[in-house]
Write a protein that holds these residues in place. Structure first.
Motif, PDB file in Angstrom:
ATOM      1  N   TYR A  98       0.832  -1.204   0.000  1.00  0.00           N
ATOM      2  CA  TYR A  98       0.000   0.000   0.000  1.00  0.00           C
ATOM      3  C   TYR A  98       0.865   1.251   0.000  1.00  0.00           C
ATOM      4  O   TYR A  98       0.642   2.166  -0.802  1.00  0.00           O
ATOM      5  CB  TYR A  98      -0.948   0.009   1.200  1.00  0.00           C
ATOM      6  CG  TYR A  98      -1.680   1.320   1.330  1.00  0.00           C
ATOM      7  CD1 TYR A  98      -2.693   1.648   0.448  1.00  0.00           C
ATOM      8  CD2 TYR A  98      -1.312   2.255   2.289  1.00  0.00           C
ATOM      9  CE1 TYR A  98      -3.334   2.861   0.527  1.00  0.00           C
ATOM     10  CE2 TYR A  98      -1.942   3.471   2.371  1.00  0.00           C
ATOM     11  CZ  TYR A  98      -2.956   3.768   1.478  1.00  0.00           C
ATOM     12  OH  TYR A  98      -3.575   4.983   1.550  1.00  0.00           O
ATOM     13  N   LEU A 146       1.154   4.067  -2.787  1.00  0.00           N
ATOM     14  CA  LEU A 146       0.790   5.438  -2.394  1.00  0.00           C
ATOM     15  C   LEU A 146       1.883   6.415  -2.803  1.00  0.00           C
ATOM     16  O   LEU A 146       1.616   7.488  -3.344  1.00  0.00           O
ATOM     17  CB  LEU A 146       0.559   5.492  -0.887  1.00  0.00           C
ATOM     18  CG  LEU A 146       0.212   6.851  -0.292  1.00  0.00           C
ATOM     19  CD1 LEU A 146      -1.140   7.310  -0.804  1.00  0.00           C
ATOM     20  CD2 LEU A 146       0.172   6.781   1.219  1.00  0.00           C
ATOM     21  N   SER A 163      -3.965   9.767  -1.349  1.00  0.00           N
ATOM     22  CA  SER A 163      -4.213   8.747  -0.332  1.00  0.00           C
ATOM     23  C   SER A 163      -5.604   8.153  -0.466  1.00  0.00           C
ATOM     24  O   SER A 163      -5.786   6.945  -0.280  1.00  0.00           O
ATOM     25  CB  SER A 163      -4.006   9.316   1.067  1.00  0.00           C
ATOM     26  OG  SER A 163      -4.759  10.473   1.233  1.00  0.00           O
ATOM     27  N   ALA A 164      -6.624   8.982  -0.807  1.00  0.00           N
ATOM     28  CA  ALA A 164      -7.962   8.418  -0.964  1.00  0.00           C
ATOM     29  C   ALA A 164      -8.052   7.573  -2.222  1.00  0.00           C
ATOM     30  O   ALA A 164      -8.661   6.497  -2.211  1.00  0.00           O
ATOM     31  CB  ALA A 164      -9.003   9.524  -1.002  1.00  0.00           C
ATOM     32  N   THR A 183      -5.729   5.908  -3.837  1.00  0.00           N
ATOM     33  CA  THR A 183      -4.959   4.664  -3.869  1.00  0.00           C
ATOM     34  C   THR A 183      -5.767   3.505  -3.307  1.00  0.00           C
ATOM     35  O   THR A 183      -5.829   2.425  -3.908  1.00  0.00           O
ATOM     36  CB  THR A 183      -3.651   4.820  -3.069  1.00  0.00           C
ATOM     37  OG1 THR A 183      -2.972   5.963  -3.547  1.00  0.00           O
ATOM     38  CG2 THR A 183      -2.761   3.615  -3.238  1.00  0.00           C
ATOM     39  N   VAL A 184      -6.420   3.728  -2.147  1.00  0.00           N
ATOM     40  CA  VAL A 184      -7.173   2.622  -1.550  1.00  0.00           C
ATOM     41  C   VAL A 184      -8.404   2.297  -2.397  1.00  0.00           C
ATOM     42  O   VAL A 184      -8.781   1.123  -2.550  1.00  0.00           O
ATOM     43  CB  VAL A 184      -7.524   2.925  -0.075  1.00  0.00           C
ATOM     44  CG1 VAL A 184      -8.567   3.991   0.063  1.00  0.00           C
ATOM     45  CG2 VAL A 184      -7.990   1.672   0.625  1.00  0.00           C
ATOM     46  N   MET A 238      -7.488   9.482   6.322  1.00  0.00           N
ATOM     47  CA  MET A 238      -7.574   8.626   5.141  1.00  0.00           C
ATOM     48  C   MET A 238      -6.453   7.588   5.137  1.00  0.00           C
ATOM     49  O   MET A 238      -6.701   6.413   4.876  1.00  0.00           O
ATOM     50  CB  MET A 238      -7.467   9.508   3.896  1.00  0.00           C
ATOM     51  CG  MET A 238      -8.463   9.282   2.811  1.00  0.00           C
ATOM     52  SD  MET A 238      -9.786   8.179   3.151  1.00  0.00           S
ATOM     53  CE  MET A 238     -11.171   9.214   3.017  1.00  0.00           C
ATOM     54  N   SER A 251      -6.953   3.624   5.469  1.00  0.00           N
ATOM     55  CA  SER A 251      -6.478   2.783   4.369  1.00  0.00           C
ATOM     56  C   SER A 251      -5.558   1.685   4.871  1.00  0.00           C
ATOM     57  O   SER A 251      -5.679   0.533   4.474  1.00  0.00           O
ATOM     58  CB  SER A 251      -5.731   3.621   3.344  1.00  0.00           C
ATOM     59  OG  SER A 251      -6.503   4.696   2.941  1.00  0.00           O
ATOM     60  N   PHE A 305      -6.654  -2.014   4.199  1.00  0.00           N
ATOM     61  CA  PHE A 305      -6.039  -2.543   2.982  1.00  0.00           C
ATOM     62  C   PHE A 305      -5.823  -4.052   3.050  1.00  0.00           C
ATOM     63  O   PHE A 305      -5.967  -4.753   2.042  1.00  0.00           O
ATOM     64  CB  PHE A 305      -4.716  -1.824   2.701  1.00  0.00           C
ATOM     65  CG  PHE A 305      -4.101  -2.227   1.409  1.00  0.00           C
ATOM     66  CD1 PHE A 305      -4.669  -1.840   0.213  1.00  0.00           C
ATOM     67  CD2 PHE A 305      -2.969  -3.026   1.377  1.00  0.00           C
ATOM     68  CE1 PHE A 305      -4.122  -2.227  -0.988  1.00  0.00           C
ATOM     69  CE2 PHE A 305      -2.414  -3.407   0.170  1.00  0.00           C
ATOM     70  CZ  PHE A 305      -2.993  -3.010  -1.008  1.00  0.00           C
ATOM     71  N   TYR A 316     -15.575  -0.337   1.618  1.00  0.00           N
ATOM     72  CA  TYR A 316     -15.978   0.958   1.060  1.00  0.00           C
ATOM     73  C   TYR A 316     -16.834   1.735   2.038  1.00  0.00           C
ATOM     74  O   TYR A 316     -16.638   2.938   2.219  1.00  0.00           O
ATOM     75  CB  TYR A 316     -16.718   0.781  -0.270  1.00  0.00           C
ATOM     76  CG  TYR A 316     -17.060   2.104  -0.898  1.00  0.00           C
ATOM     77  CD1 TYR A 316     -16.063   2.891  -1.449  1.00  0.00           C
ATOM     78  CD2 TYR A 316     -18.351   2.592  -0.888  1.00  0.00           C
ATOM     79  CE1 TYR A 316     -16.346   4.124  -1.982  1.00  0.00           C
ATOM     80  CE2 TYR A 316     -18.645   3.832  -1.424  1.00  0.00           C
ATOM     81  CZ  TYR A 316     -17.643   4.590  -1.972  1.00  0.00           C
ATOM     82  OH  TYR A 316     -17.916   5.822  -2.501  1.00  0.00           O
ATOM     83  N   ILE A 335     -14.585   3.275   4.617  1.00  0.00           N
ATOM     84  CA  ILE A 335     -13.820   4.431   4.139  1.00  0.00           C
ATOM     85  C   ILE A 335     -14.725   5.644   4.011  1.00  0.00           C
ATOM     86  O   ILE A 335     -14.359   6.765   4.380  1.00  0.00           O
ATOM     87  CB  ILE A 335     -13.130   4.110   2.798  1.00  0.00           C
ATOM     88  CG1 ILE A 335     -12.025   3.088   3.027  1.00  0.00           C
ATOM     89  CG2 ILE A 335     -12.530   5.363   2.172  1.00  0.00           C
ATOM     90  CD1 ILE A 335     -11.416   2.585   1.773  1.00  0.00           C
TER      91      ILE A 335
END
Lengths: 221, 228
Positions: A93, A97, A143-144, A146-147, A207, A211, A215, B151, B154
């Motif tokens: 991750y 990132l 960062s948002a 990538t996940v 975030m 993540s 992840f 999801y 998040i």
């Protein structure tokens, strides 16, 4: 751990330099988006505070067109399993990132240069605040997205779903950035924009933390 | 059965009390509501708008909670519970948006003006929409459960920004916001407060009933398909 992260990053960078897939499409995307705005504006001059908002529109759609590549290519080439054997999820991750950060920073610097060349009214009064907002904003978008790219790589309709999933997640960030850019263009002090900058910072921290926690579940299914 | 009849009469009573009781300048009787400056008769929407908005956020919270539970235990029942909560949440989210727009049409002059509260409920609707789009894009039911749970978690991270931070930053005209000089609670008299909390309870029970029927029927459907 740092060495492994850099190794993942280097692998992605090398394959990107060899194929130039993301870079080419991103550059074309920037040119297309800016020219569409220019066509629709015509000969009229755009009001200064509107250019601040339009700038982030260009950034958002460019990010949406290229940032999902990092995980989608792994799925397409079938290299996910190998990568899963070689490193821990957190390492993967963070490496991805880092790569997305480099990608979005270089892209947005290009956008900023082209943008200020084409729009005469895009003149920023408080430059240093805008630069801080620009850096924090880029970090947040990277960062948002990538996940979300990791989620999208596992779903079957990869292309269309990515902006749909990302927009609501990026909305608080984009709203803050648009407001901040408007006040930067008309001139603002550090004290006034302190709260907005703190929001951007908090968004990044939350975030990345979320993540890193989640992840594992995406990667190990 | 007895519960359904009770719920029916409860909601009926709450709706009649909410719509029919008059608003007067100086309330004396038990069935009179006080006159609130700038709101007037429009204030009655609070009995229907606030419960729906409250349930839209509770449903989101439940969806995220059962998402965490699914990721921990990997039992598909939790995913079904999370999914049903999200379905009902979208329904209540639409209801809250519509009742809010009707109220805004009479109080602010137009149904939609991108007030921070309107922006936040719009974002909540987008999150629900994206959640269902994601679910429909994945075939495998376990993968679907994992990815949609991740999801929704998040998305849950962004909630504090919409609920607490952005409405405080940008001036909102919504009653009860930072710009409002006196919070709505002080303007309501005791019988208005009682009716408000009765309405909140009635709608919450209705939500719970719909949710339990929804998830139990989905479990039966899955059992029928031999997936569980």
């Amino acid at each position: 751990m740092t060495r492994q992260i850099i190794a993942v990053f280097k692998k992605d960078l090398l394959s990107e330099i060899r194929t130039r897939y993301a870079i080419n499409s991103l550059v074309m995307f920037v040119v297309i988006t800016i020219s569409v705005i220019l066509f629709s504006v015509g000969n009229e001059s755009v009001p200064a505070d509107l250019t601040g908002g339009l700038f982030w529109v260009v950034v958002f759609f460019t990010a949406m067109s290229g940032l999902s590549r990092v995980f989608v290519t792994e799925e397409e080439r079938g290299t996910t399993l190998t990568l899963r054997l070689l490193a821990k999820p957190a390492v993967i991750y963070l490496g991805k990132l880092l790569f997305n950060n480099v990608l979005i920073f270089s892209m947005n610097i290009v956008i900023a240069i082209l943008y200020s060349a084409f729009f005469d009214t895009f003149v920023i009064e408080s430059k240093e605040i805008f630069i801080i907002a620009f850096i924090l904003g880029n970090l947040g978008i990277a960062s948002a997205s990538t996940v979300l790219a990791a989620i999208i790589a596992k779903a079957s309709s990869k292309g269309t779903l990515y902006p749909v999933l990302s927009f609501p997640i990026l909305l608080p960030l984009i709203l803050t950035l648009i407001n901040l850019s408007k006040s930067c263009i008309s001139g603002t002090s550090f004290e006034e924009s302190q709260v907005s900058l703190l929001i951007l910072f908090c968004y990044n921290v939350m975030m990345i933390a979320a993540s890193l926690l989640l992840f594992d579940f995406i990667w190990k299914d | 059965m007895i519960w359904k009849v009770f719920l029916y009469f409860f909601i009926l009573a709450v709706s009649i009390m909410g719509i029919a009781f008059p608003i007067v300048e100086n309330p004396i009787h038990w069935n009179e509501y006080p006159y609130i400056p700038a709101l007037g008769e429009n204030a009655k929407i609070i009995f229907f708008h606030v419960p729906t908005a409250w349930l839209a956020s509770i449903a989101f919270l439940m969806s995220a909670y059962f998402g965490i539970k699914y990721l921990k235990n990997k039992t598909l029942v939790d995913d079904i519970k999370s999914y049903t909560a999200a379905q009902l949440g979208l329904v209540f989210c639409v209801l809250a948006t519509i009742t809010g727009a009707v109220w805004a049409n009479y109080t602010w002059g137009k149904p939609w003006s991108w007030d921070p509260r309107q922006t936040s409920i719009f974002a909540l609707m987008l999150i629900y929409g994206a959640y269902f789009a994601l679910r429909s894009a994945i075939e495998d039911s376990e993968k679907k459960a994992v990815l949609s749970a991740v999801y929704s978690l998040i998305a849950f991270v962004t909630v504090p920004f919409f609920v607490f931070i952005i409405p405080k930053m940008v001036n909102s005209l919504h009653p009860g916001s930072a710009g409002d000089p006196s919070p709505i609670g002080f303007k309501m008299n005791p019988n208005m407060k009682i009716e408000f909390f009765l309405s909140l309870t009635a709608f919450s029970i209705l939500f719970y009933w719909l949710w339990s029927i929804g998830y139990r029927s989905l479990i039966l459907k899955e059992k029928n398909n031999n997936l569980l």
